[in-house]
Design a protein around this motif. Sequence first.
Motif, short mmCIF file in Angstrom:
data_model
loop_
_atom_site.label_atom_id
_atom_site.label_comp_id
_atom_site.label_asym_id
_atom_site.label_seq_id
_atom_site.Cartn_x
_atom_site.Cartn_y
_atom_site.Cartn_z
N MET A 77 0.79 -1.23 -0.13
CA MET A 77 0.05 0.04 -0.09
C MET A 77 0.74 1.19 -0.08
N ALA A 95 0.03 3.86 -1.84
CA ALA A 95 -0.65 5.10 -2.01
C ALA A 95 -1.12 5.71 -0.92
N VAL A 104 -3.86 7.37 0.75
CA VAL A 104 -5.24 7.26 0.80
C VAL A 104 -5.83 8.57 1.68
N ALA A 105 -6.81 9.22 1.36
CA ALA A 105 -7.15 10.22 2.05
C ALA A 105 -8.02 9.65 3.24
N ASP A 106 -7.79 10.28 4.49
CA ASP A 106 -8.29 9.70 5.52
C ASP A 106 -9.80 10.20 5.90
N THR A 125 -12.98 7.95 5.77
CA THR A 125 -12.79 7.28 4.44
C THR A 125 -12.55 5.72 5.12
N GLU A 126 -12.76 4.77 3.89
CA GLU A 126 -12.46 3.34 4.59
C GLU A 126 -11.19 3.20 4.89
N ASP A 127 -10.78 2.45 6.13
CA ASP A 127 -9.33 2.11 6.14
C ASP A 127 -9.09 0.85 5.49
N ILE A 128 -8.37 1.10 4.32
CA ILE A 128 -8.25 -0.19 3.15
C ILE A 128 -7.34 -1.16 4.26
N LEU A 129 -6.18 -0.99 4.84
CA LEU A 129 -5.51 -1.79 5.31
C LEU A 129 -6.19 -2.53 6.46
N GLY A 171 3.09 -1.34 4.35
CA GLY A 171 2.43 -0.48 4.33
C GLY A 171 3.52 0.69 4.30
N PHE A 172 2.96 2.20 4.07
CA PHE A 172 3.98 2.91 3.95
C PHE A 172 3.44 4.05 5.16
N LYS A 197 1.95 2.34 13.51
CA LYS A 197 1.34 1.98 12.33
C LYS A 197 1.38 0.28 11.89
N LYS A 250 -1.74 -1.80 12.23
CA LYS A 250 -2.27 -2.25 10.71
C LYS A 250 -1.83 -3.71 10.49
N1 CTP Z 1 -4.07 3.84 4.40
C1 CTP Z 1 -5.13 2.87 4.39
N2 CTP Z 1 -6.34 3.40 4.24
C2 CTP Z 1 -6.46 4.75 4.39
C3 CTP Z 1 -5.48 5.47 4.62
C4 CTP Z 1 -4.16 4.88 4.85
O1 CTP Z 1 -5.09 1.67 3.88
N3 CTP Z 1 -7.81 5.18 4.57
C5 CTP Z 1 -2.69 3.06 4.20
C6 CTP Z 1 -1.54 3.86 3.43
O2 CTP Z 1 -1.57 3.48 2.02
C7 CTP Z 1 -0.42 3.48 4.22
C8 CTP Z 1 -0.73 3.41 5.63
O3 CTP Z 1 -2.15 3.14 5.64
O4 CTP Z 1 0.55 2.14 3.68
C9 CTP Z 1 -0.34 4.57 6.37
O5 CTP Z 1 -1.28 5.71 5.82
P1 CTP Z 1 -1.13 7.04 6.64
O6 CTP Z 1 -1.89 8.04 6.10
O7 CTP Z 1 0.30 7.51 7.05
O8 CTP Z 1 -1.62 6.17 8.10
P2 CTP Z 1 -2.99 6.87 8.82
O9 CTP Z 1 -3.41 5.54 9.71
O10 CTP Z 1 -3.77 7.51 8.06
O11 CTP Z 1 -2.24 7.76 10.09
P3 CTP Z 1 -2.15 9.07 10.09
O12 CTP Z 1 -3.03 9.66 11.44
O13 CTP Z 1 -0.96 9.52 10.08
O14 CTP Z 1 -2.69 9.87 8.91
#
Ligand code: CTP
Length: 415
Positions: free
Chosen positions: A287, A289, A291-293, A318-322, A335-336, A350, A354
């Motif tokens: 992952m 990408a 991804v918008a939170d 948004t959906e938490d894909i991981l 993950g990144f 993380k 995750k």
């Molecule tokens: N990711 C995901 N689904 C999301 C947001 C992020 O799967 N809705 C994945 C990203 O692709 C990445 C990892 O989760 O591999 C970490 O993303 P990041 O935005 O740094 O993590 P968040 O859990 O959103 O933490 P933060 O509070 O720092 O935004």
Amino acid sequence: MRMGPYALMNEGEISLLSGRRILLGVTGSIAAFKAADLASKLTQAGAEVDCILTASAERFVTGLTFQSLTGRRAYVEQDLWADEGHILHVGLAQTAALLVIAPATADTIAKLVHGRANTLLTLTALAATCPVIVAPAMDAGMFEHPATQANLEVLRGRGVTIVGPVEGRMASGLIGWGRMSEPTEIVGTIRLVLGRGGPLTGRKVVVTAGGTQEPLDPVRFLANRSSGKQGFALAQAALDRGAEVTLISAPSHLVTPTGAVRRDVATAKEMSEVVLQAVQGADVLVMAAAVADFRPRAVSEHKLKRAGGVPEMPLEPTEDILGEVAKRRPPVVVGFAAESEDLIRNATDKLKHKQLDLIVANDISAKDAGFAANTNRVTLLKAGGDREELPLMAKSKVAEVVMERIEQLLPDMIN
Ligand code: CTP
């Protein structure tokens, strides 16, 4: 920091090609000038490129063109009749990793089919045991002619890879199928062929890339600074190792690595749906990408007008894909973490939350690393607690190291 003139000298280097000897056959077509670019790209990638020009190719370009670009002697038809002519073709063919004929005319293709050995190039092709790639270039009518089509079919049957031609305007003014594929596409095909049998052969790797876009109204969206470069480089690195790659990309103008199945998405929701489908039966998910939170809770049907005043725009998660993937995860999930503070602590959190096997952490406050740059400085954290700090590297090199670590994490294949 301003880069010195030599600082990025090996940026174009491609590990898969570095030090490999590639035979480039050039035949008589106006596309021969594009072969010069191909020779240059392969040389920059670190390959030792030996060029063989047919007599008709020499009417379009010269041996000197290729010699100047590759830094190596280029062979022309006359060499076949020189002192070493009787062994030259065998010598050229023997240690080559690959033979690519670009452009390949209808005549050379016909000669290959029949095993004709009346030119240095076709003689060498007959002596070669390495993989062969042919990039046809000819007028549309000639390409579509049943004779050419049948010839290409024969070559395919023998395991030759045919790349292109593509549709477009030809030197004759006709528009149709017959233009030689672009050098980048040919390099991509060379990587695909040389990558076969690599350490990730038989593995299905899913990579996400780029920054999602969450619409506010028909013209505006919430986005982020991710360029997609690191994700695309990861897809390419997996292909170089022989993997079957699905690249799920947020909007990006980057060129799809040759051989990857690309799925374009825009929003986090779309990415989530496509990822959950793609990971079924996959061995690896990366992952990369951003991804918008959050997204606007409601998308305005019409363009928000200035006269309407400053809009109130509540957001929703948004959906938490991981998080979703964790419920039925593939064997390796990476993950990144792009952080602007407390890099290691945030990334370690993380990694645990995750349920990742590996997290690639980068400090986005640095100018030479992170989002739009071609270089990245990352720290790899493994679930077991291992930590590996990598120096500033081209994103393509970071991708290679990440893929090597993934290889080590993959359980052995049961055949
Ligand atoms: N990711 C995901 N689904 C999301 C947001 C992020 O799967 N809705 C994945 C990203 O692709 C990445 C990892 O989760 O591999 C970490 O993303 P990041 O935005 O740094 O993590 P968040 O859990 O959103 O933490 P933060 O509070 O720092 O935004």
